[in-house]
Design a protein around this motif. Sequence first.
Motif, short mmCIF file in Angstrom:
data_model
loop_
_atom_site.label_atom_id
_atom_site.label_comp_id
_atom_site.label_asym_id
_atom_site.label_seq_id
_atom_site.Cartn_x
_atom_site.Cartn_y
_atom_site.Cartn_z
N SER A 95 -2.99 -17.14 -3.29
CA SER A 95 -3.11 -16.73 -1.89
C SER A 95 -2.29 -15.47 -1.67
CB SER A 95 -2.61 -17.85 -0.98
OG SER A 95 -3.41 -19.00 -1.15
N GLY A 96 -2.73 -14.67 -0.73
CA GLY A 96 -2.05 -13.41 -0.47
C GLY A 96 -0.65 -13.59 0.06
N GLY A 97 0.16 -12.62 -0.18
CA GLY A 97 1.52 -12.55 0.36
C GLY A 97 1.65 -11.30 1.20
N LYS A 98 2.86 -11.03 1.64
CA LYS A 98 3.04 -9.89 2.55
C LYS A 98 2.70 -8.55 1.90
CE LYS A 98 7.94 -9.03 1.86
NZ LYS A 98 9.21 -8.82 2.50
N SER A 100 0.44 -8.20 -0.69
CA SER A 100 -0.85 -8.20 -1.38
C SER A 100 -1.86 -7.28 -0.72
CB SER A 100 -1.41 -9.61 -1.50
OG SER A 100 -1.63 -10.18 -0.24
N ASP A 101 -1.83 -7.12 0.60
CA ASP A 101 -2.75 -6.20 1.27
C ASP A 101 -2.51 -4.76 0.82
OD1 ASP A 101 -4.01 -8.23 2.61
OD2 ASP A 101 -2.92 -7.95 4.48
N ILE A 102 -1.24 -4.42 0.63
CA ILE A 102 -0.91 -3.08 0.18
C ILE A 102 -1.45 -2.86 -1.23
CG2 ILE A 102 1.00 -1.53 -0.43
CD1 ILE A 102 2.64 -3.00 1.77
N ALA A 103 -1.25 -3.84 -2.09
CA ALA A 103 -1.73 -3.74 -3.47
C ALA A 103 -3.26 -3.67 -3.51
CB ALA A 103 -1.22 -4.91 -4.29
N SER A 104 -3.92 -4.49 -2.70
CA SER A 104 -5.39 -4.50 -2.67
C SER A 104 -5.93 -3.16 -2.19
CB SER A 104 -5.91 -5.62 -1.77
OG SER A 104 -5.57 -6.86 -2.32
N THR A 105 -5.31 -2.61 -1.18
CA THR A 105 -5.73 -1.30 -0.66
C THR A 105 -5.55 -0.23 -1.73
OG1 THR A 105 -5.16 -1.93 1.59
CG2 THR A 105 -5.32 0.44 1.13
N TYR A 106 -4.44 -0.29 -2.44
CA TYR A 106 -4.17 0.69 -3.51
C TYR A 106 -5.22 0.59 -4.61
CZ TYR A 106 -1.86 3.11 -7.32
OH TYR A 106 -1.59 3.94 -8.36
N LEU A 107 -5.56 -0.64 -5.00
CA LEU A 107 -6.55 -0.82 -6.07
C LEU A 107 -7.92 -0.39 -5.61
CD1 LEU A 107 -5.39 -4.25 -7.48
CD2 LEU A 107 -5.16 -2.04 -8.57
#
Length: 107
Positions: A95-98, A100-107
């Motif tokens: 499950s996402g953490g605080k 993970s959205d930053i990492a997903s956006t970067y990828l």
Amino acid sequence: VSLDDKPRFSALSYVWGDQTKRKKTSINGQVFKVGKNLYDGLINIQRRISHDRLLPIWIDAICINQDDDTEKSEQVQIMGTIFSQCEFVVSWLGSGGKDSDIASTYL
């Protein structure tokens, strides 16, 4: 199922995580206790993939008898074959953490 029969299936690759936090889930009418991360992954898959497109999923914690060291040893040796013969692999990191959205956006 024998891999020699060329079955159509998918496979789940996931992080086992903390196995002390177990949850009950029902698969084909049979109850399994699985780790929380696997449970969360199964719920996520169930919500996102339509049932008419879903193939049987190979999941090591369920498809391999975890109480049988001989079976585990044999199955671990053929996991490369299992993953190479499946139609597709679903990856679940958790499950996402605080962040993970930053990492997903970067990828």
